[in-house]
Structure formats: C-alpha cells, structure tokens
Design an enzyme around this catalytic site. Structure first.
Site, short mmCIF file in Angstrom:
data_model
loop_
_atom_site.label_atom_id
_atom_site.label_comp_id
_atom_site.label_asym_id
_atom_site.label_seq_id
_atom_site.Cartn_x
_atom_site.Cartn_y
_atom_site.Cartn_z
N GLU A 83 -4.67 -0.39 -4.07
CA GLU A 83 -4.53 -1.75 -3.53
C GLU A 83 -5.91 -2.27 -3.09
OE1 GLU A 83 -1.79 -2.00 -0.26
OE2 GLU A 83 -1.86 -4.19 -0.19
N HIS A 124 -1.82 -1.68 8.45
CA HIS A 124 -1.37 -1.91 7.08
C HIS A 124 -0.79 -0.62 6.47
CE1 HIS A 124 -2.38 -1.81 2.69
NE2 HIS A 124 -1.66 -2.92 2.73
N GLU A 136 2.60 -0.13 7.80
CA GLU A 136 3.52 -1.05 7.11
C GLU A 136 4.05 -0.38 5.83
OE1 GLU A 136 3.13 -3.74 3.65
OE2 GLU A 136 1.72 -4.58 5.10
N HIS A 137 3.14 0.20 5.05
CA HIS A 137 3.57 0.90 3.84
C HIS A 137 4.56 2.02 4.16
CE1 HIS A 137 0.90 -0.04 0.22
NE2 HIS A 137 0.57 -0.95 1.11
#
Lengths: 431, 429
Positions: free
Chosen positions: A143, A68, A71-72
């Site tokens: 997040e 993840h 991905e950022h």
C-alpha cells in the site's frame, strides 16, 4: 440514557436523533425516508498524529503508521472473515485512517440490524496474533509502495513536511516501510485499549430507516457488553512553531508532468469549535473567490499554460493544525509559485470583489444542498465534523452569516508571505 | 422507480426519470459516435473545447460565472469511451433551490448546457485560434499525465491489447503526435461532423417541475442541429469475439516505478446484452469483484502479495481484467495464484456461500443505484448502447437464478488473452 434530543431540524430538512449512551458512545442518526441505502460509520478520535500519548499516567511513543496498521488489523477475526460476515448480509464494509480519525463503515440495503451489530462487534473486539500482525506488514508495504508511485500524494506530503517542523501531521498516515516493521502485537493492543473505548468513539448512521428502532438495536447491542472505565488519555503533541519549517521543497520522481503546490500554514488555530466551521467556510470562500474557475487569475494562468484544469484549492482546519493548499499540474512550478505570491499580495491590497464573494457563497450553498443527496457523504462529513466538535448541519446558517469584511480580514491574516510554502515534484530527468 | 419514459424524434431520444426524493436535478446530453482511427484525436478534443466558451459566453470564465450564479450548478462536459464508441457528454447538476429563489434556475441551466453543446461558431469561444492552441497544449499534457496514474495506465494498456485490431483498442484521448496537425478549422469541421454522425440520448433525472415540457424543448433545440435521418440504423456495441488465443501473450513495459502492475486480460464474448451476462457477473464476483472473492482472499489475505487485487468485467466489450500491484519479484507466484483461482472456478470449486455472498453483494450494488439517480441514467445508457434495456428488478431476479453450473460455464468460456506487466526499469521478466 442521557442527552437525547429529537426532532431538531436544520435549514434544509434533515433530522438528527442523537444520544450519548451510558458507556460514553455518542450516537447520531439521520433518517432519510425513501432512501434504499443505509450508510453507517463507526469512528474513533484517533489518527496518525496520535503517535505519543500518556494513558493513565504512562507515557508511550509508538511507531509511525500504527493507527492505520490497527485499522487493517481490526478486520481480523478468529471465526469468520469480517468481509464475509457483511457479504452474507449484502453489505460492503471498508475503513480509512486520516490524520485525526479512524473510521469503519458499511453500506447496505438490507438486514440493517445484523449489519449494525457486525459493525459494532468487530470494532469492539480485537484478535491479534504475532503471525497475523506480521502477515499484514507485506500488505501495508505494498500500500505504501502504491503511494510512492503517486506524484500527487508525494507533492502533498512534501508540502506538509516543509510546513511542519515537528508536528506529526508532517508524517505520512501509513508511516514508512521501516516504521511499520517496528510495529508489534503488544503496541497495537495498547493503542486499541487506549483509543477504542466507546467514550472516544461515535456512531453516525444515515439512510432509509426508522430512528427509534435503530437506536433501540444499538442500545441493546451496547448494553450487552461491558467496558472498563474510560482511560484518561493525554495526547502529546510536540511544540510547533507558528512559521513554516522551510519555504521550498523539491522532489524528483519519474513523472511526465511536474506538480506544484503552494501552501500557507495556519497560525489562527480555533479555540472554540464553533469558530472552526466559521473559519473553514470563510477561508473556503476566500480561496474560491481568489483561485476558483471564475477568477480572472485562473483564466490568465490557464491561458499562459502555467496550470491545467485540475488546478484547485483546499483548506483543512483542526484545533491542532491547519493549512491551505493551492495548485496541481504545473509545467513551470517556479513561475507559478511566483505568480501566486504576487497575486495574493495584490488581492490583499485591492480586496475581494463583492460579486465574487456573493457568488462563492451562493455556490457553496448550492453544493451543500446537492451533497445531502448522498447518504455516504452526509455520514462521512457529519462524523469528521462531529469528532472536531462541530455540527455539519450548521453549514447553511454559518454560510449565511459570513460577510465580505470578514473575508478580506481572513485573506489578510491567513495568506501571508511568511506562512507560505512551495512544494514541487519535477521529472527525474529534469535538472 | 428505475423506469424511464422516453420521447424520441429520429435519432434524438430524451429519457425521463422524475422523482422527488432528492435535491439534485440532473440533465445529461450524451452523443455517441463510432471511434475511427483517422478522427479519434480531433474528436477527443471536442468536449474539452466546448467549455472554452460559446457565442453567448465567449470564455471559460464567462461560462463558469453563469454556472456559479445558478447556485453552483455544475455545468460540465466529458469524454467517455464505450467499446468502439466515443461518448461525449454535456451535463448539468442543478441544486433544488426552489425554497431560496423564485428564479427558474433549471431553465437557465438547461440553456447553458445547450449552449455549451451547440452554440459555437468558428472564431467564437471554443473554436477561436487562441482557444484551440491552448487546448492542444492542455491535451498534450493530459495524455502525458495519464502515464502518471500507473494503475489506470496499466489497465488501459492491457485492455487495448485485449481489443487488438478493433476500434475499441483506440485510445480515448487520441494520439499525441497528431495534435500538431490540428487547426481551428479542422476542429470545427470535426465538430460539425458530430452533428451528422452521432446518436443523441438526453436524460432528465430528478425533481423537475415539468420534465416533459423540458424534454420537448430539448428535442426542438437538438433537432435544429441533429437532422433527422430515417435511413440510419442505431449504433450498437458488439462484444469482442471469443476466437482469439489459446494462451496469454505477454507484454512487458518498463517505467521507473516502486510497485509493479500486473494486469491479466481475458475475453468472454459476453456483454450487457447477452443472456449470459448475469452468469458472468456472478462469476466475476466469485473470482475477484469483492472482498470475499477468491482473488482477494488468496492473493492478498493468504499470501500478502498485494494491497489491491480485483477483477473487473467490461459490460460493453465483454473483456475481463484482473488488476494488482505487486513487488516485481513476486510475479510468478502472483500469476500462478491468479491462474489457480480461475481454474478452480472452471473446475467447479464454487461454494454455496460464495454464490450467496456474491449475489447479496451485487444485489446491494444494484439497489444502491436507486438512491443515485444519475447512476441510474448510466445503467439505462448501457442498455441503450448494447441494445438491451434491462430493468433493475429483472436483473436482480436473473442474478438470483444463476446456478453454480451457470457460473462454472461462464468461467469456462473465459479465454486468456494478454498479460500486461508494468515494472521497474531494471527489472527482468
């Protein structure tokens, strides 16, 4: 170029043009004449569960949440912001990470070639500095905090962590605030070079375009780049017992409404891809017949105030893990769990009613037909099925072939007491 | 493609958008009625009640079975709020299964929607004492559970403050402490009053074989309960006035949260019908509507203060809100950066690139609507409510002609109103 098939039509009239390029990238195009929008998805078979792997003989264990995090970071670029580059051509871009997939996508209505090139280019290039890696930690921490305030997410993740003893599906996709602070540039690069090789990725595009032309653009883009030979990747997953780790897990959160999820850990993980879709659709029909809004059980629970109208079911299946989840808001979680357990036992004895089975099948068919009107849904579903080796467009064919006998057998084997797990979130003030 | 034809009779209007490209047929019947303090709670229960059963299908389960038998047609009701109006909807999404069955699935689904809306009587289905008691309990939980969605809750609280003293400030779901006073009789009278009070707009969008005949049928059916009244004027939404405050008022509330919600609410005086609406949309896009906007680039990308930061303009009330989730200790810094971004636009710091990207972004959003027929009905309905119907092509032309000066002017007209801060129990501020 190899393996091109053209003109294959499924029962509902969508054409898929597919091709595996020389560099190993699989491309699937679903032209939908008359659509304004094009939705393109570039995905790698790499998700949060891939936290340990052997690449070209070297074994690595990486911090949780790294897929993840990566991905950022893919949106980082030396020259122009990726968001701006899409904005310039009227498209919006985003991405998500699941347990077993990372996907980048754009939706646009013009400048298709530029947007496809931008999508391919930004994902096939990485720009990391120690500074930009550190900067991301604050954003991802927020997040994660946002998720901490979400009781639905908490009750779901608790369920999986009670169900799974060691398989990483029990860990939150974003990791934890502690684990993301252990992530550094070098490890991100290693993950990138392991899992972002074209041979481990697929490109799925659905929308209003000419497939031949679009395939040409993609080939041209890919031919201009060179990639090394595909790395040999062995994904290391821990030995996972068949039965759940725990039967109950309760968390306290400052919520107004308690949540309760009842889950069953799947023991029958599919050997063949074609079995996967069959098992998934069949289980869905069983669950809809048992727990859907047309079941007597649902009406009873509602009448007794044990659930509200958000009560729902879900089934997820991969070759690695699988689970059923039933539940939602529940003022008396303990009572709901007991009722579900008793009801399932009774249904296993009585069997599913034939009308309920046929109705659920008919409903699944109608819902599938309606879903084809959304190119974003088509591309997303096609992608995640394809990464699991399944053709989404076989849905109608598979639905048609399911039988009541199979459904009853599935009910008997899947929803067993020893596989059942209950997760609750109760208000902090409650004892 | 985006042009609706309308058939009207009194206050009943059926808007038709035929197309053959999609497999879903949408039928929506919407009623809007002014929000009134005394009746808001009873009114807010009605759409939920309707799904509890009708004379023909006396329970939720009977209704659902009928819907599922129509190849999983989605029959639903919903409760919306647009500025000072409640919007009730009864609707169906119907798969095109003409290749699979000779049954008239559309006619059956349309009947079902009409029954859900019209076919109740005291003591039957939705308004039985038992169903009312159950729904009151569910509604209480619905209102309570809305607090668990921190982002949504904070935005709603902020917008209610921005709309202070107007009907738009009333909560969509009504008030929890009034639920105990409701009875089946009272609710049934409220239901009947809806037939007297509402304006009715039905939408038929999709590959209907004979949309006009169905429209006539709907007008007949609805006309039986919504009597024609030529003296009434149309219900139209007005934006919140721009007088108001020179500075923000600050409202801080505490809950046990891991992340604080910082929402900043403004009034613009401009809504969907206003000639400056396109300028304001462009301004909002430069400010915080996109991932290329100033808020995203500065609050998130440059200072890593938030994962999510957006601004949103409400096309009905004309209110504008900035929403972000932050660490409470960063309150001052986040607020300052948000202020700076708006001030920058007001001072003329808007680049050609920002204008171009924003236009292209909006162009994409509006063009995509053409692939989403049900969303086109929403767009049309915004025009109905605000009194100015806009064509998508015209809207795109208007957006394209917005200049930097227009954007600056739109930003200068934005007036501060409320900072709403939801933070942890122990946090100061």
């Amino acid at each position: 170029m190899t393996n091109e098939t053209r003109g294959r039509r499924d029962a509902v009239g969508i054409e898929i043009v597919e091709k595996r390029l020389d560099n190993g990238l699989s491309v699937y195009l679903a032209p939908r004449p008359g659509f304004q929008q094009t939705f393109a998805m570039f995905a790698t078979k790499y998700g949060s569960i891939d936290n340990e792997f052997i690449r070209d003989g070297k074994r690595t264990r990486v911090p949780d949440g790294i897929a993840h995090f990566l991905e950022h970071k893919m949106f980082e670029d030396e020259e122009q912001e990726v968001f701006s580059r899409f904005a310039e051509h009227g498209a919006s871009v985003n991405a998500f990470t699941t347990f077993d997939e990372t996907a980048y996508y754009f939706s646009g209505t013009s400048d298709l070639q530029e947007n496809i090139n931008t999508l391919l280019n930004f994902v096939q290039k990485i720009y990391l500095t120690d500074e930009n890696v550190d900067k991301e930690k604050g954003i991802i921490a927020q997040e994660i905090r946002m998720g901490d305030d979400n009781p639905d997410r908490k009750v779901f993740m608790d369920l999986l962590s009670a169900m799974y003893e060691s398989h990483p599906v029990r860990i939150d996709i974003a990791g934890s605030v502690e684990s993301i602070y252990k992530i550094d540039r070098e490890t991100l690069l290693e993950c990138y070079h392991t899992f972002y090789h074209p041979s481990n990725m697929i490109l799925v595009i659905a929308g209003g375009f000419d497939a031949r032309e679009v395939m040409g653009w993609i080939e041209e883009n890919q031919a201009a780049k060179s990639f090394g030979p595909p790395p040999t990747i062995e994904r290391v997953y821990p030995e996972e017992p068949t039965t759940p780790k725990a039967t109950h897990l309760e968390s306290k959160l400052p919520v107004a409404s308690p949540r309760c999820l009842i889950g069953w850990k799947e023991k029958a993980l599919p050997e063949e891809n074609v079995d996967l879709m069959r098992q998934e659709l069949l289980t869905g029909i069983v669950l809809d017949a048992l727990f859907g809004k047309t079941s007597e059980f649902y009406s009873e629970l509602l009448k007794e105030g044990l659930i509200d109208k958000g009560f729902s079911w879900e089934y997820e299946l991969t070759s690695q893990y699988g689970y059923t989840v039933v539940g939602g808001n529940a003022p008396k979680p303990g009572e709901l769990a007991k009722r579900v357990e008793t009801y399932v036992a009774k249904m296993k004895d009585n069997g599913i009613d034939e009308d309920a089975f046929e109705r659920a099948r008919k409903k699944a068919l109608g819902r599938f037909i309606m879903s084809l009107d959304q190119v974003s849904y088509v591309a997303r579903s096609y992608t995640s099925y394809r990464l699991r080796g399944v053709d989404f467009l076989q849905t109608v064919e598979v639905l048609d072939s399911l039988t009541l006998n199979e459904a009853n057998k599935r009910l008997g084997e899947h929803l067993s007491k020893e596989q059942m797990v209950v997760s609750t979130v109760v208000p902090k003030s409650a004892s | 493609m985006s042009t609706f034809t309308t058939r009207s009779d009194g206050r009943i209007h059926v808007h038709i958008l035929p197309h053959t490209r999609f497999r879903t047929k949408d039928l929506m019947i919407r009623l809007h009625t002014p929000l009134v303090r005394d009746t808001v709670t009873a009114m807010s229960l009605l759409p939920y009640m309707w799904m509890n059963g009708t004379k023909t299908h006396p329970s939720t389960r009977d209704l659902q079975i009928a819907a599922d038998d129509l190849y999983g047609s989605v029959i639903r009701t919903s409760l919306g709020k647009r500025a000072g109006y409640h919007v009730f909807e009864a609707a169906a999404s119907i798969p095109d299964v003409s290749r699979l069955t000779a049954d008239d699935v559309v006619a059956q689904a349309a009947d079902l929607v009409c029954q859900v809306l019209l076919d109740h009587a005291a003591g039957h289905g939705a308004f039985s004492d038992e169903a009312v008691a159950q729904e009151i309990d569910l509604h209480r939980r619905r209102i309570e559970a809305a607090r668990d969605d921190k982002m949504g809750f904070a935005l709603q609280r902020c917008m209610a403050e921005v709309a202070e003293d107007s009907p738009a400030a009333l909560p969509r779901l009504g008030f929890i402490d009034e639920l105990g006073d409701l009875t089946s009789d009272k609710l049934y009278r409220t239901y009947e009053s809806v037939f007297q009070a509402s304006e009715v707009h039905a939408y038929l969008v999709g590959p209907f074989e004979n949309a006009h005949a169905l429209a006539e049928k709907l007008i007949r059916e609805l006309g039986r309960v919504f009597p024609s009244d030529s003296s009434r004027t149309a219900f139209r939404v007005e934006p919140l006035s721009r007088e108001a405050r020179a500075e923000f008022q600050t409202v801080t509330e505490h809950q046990d949260v891991a992340q604080a919600q910082l929402d900043m609410g403004y009034r613009t005086g401009v809504n969907f019908a206003d000639e400056n609406y396109p300028s304001l949309l462009m301004m909002n896009g430069v400010f915080g509507g996109f991932a290329h906007s100033k808020l995203f680039l500065n609050v998130r990308e440059k200072h890593s203060l938030a994962y999510s930061v957006w601004s949103h303009h409400d096309g009905m009330t004309g209110a504008l809100a900035v929403m972000t989730g932050i660490d409470p200790k960063n309150y001052d810094q986040a607020r300052q950066i948000i202020d700076q971004q708006l001030s920058a636009i007001q001072a003329g710091d808007v680049s050609d690139e920002e204008i171009n990207f924003t236009f292209r972004g909006l162009q994409n959003q509006y063009t995509v609507l053409l692939d989403q027929p049900a969303a086109l009905a929403n767009w049309h309905y915004n025009g109905v409510l605000s009194g100015k119907e806009r064509d998508i092509e015209d809207m795109l032309k208007a957006l394209q002609s917005v200049t930097k000066e227009d954007i600056v002017q739109a930003a200068q007209a934005v007036q501060p109103h409320t900072i709403y801060f939801l933070t942890g129990e122990g946090d100061a501020s």
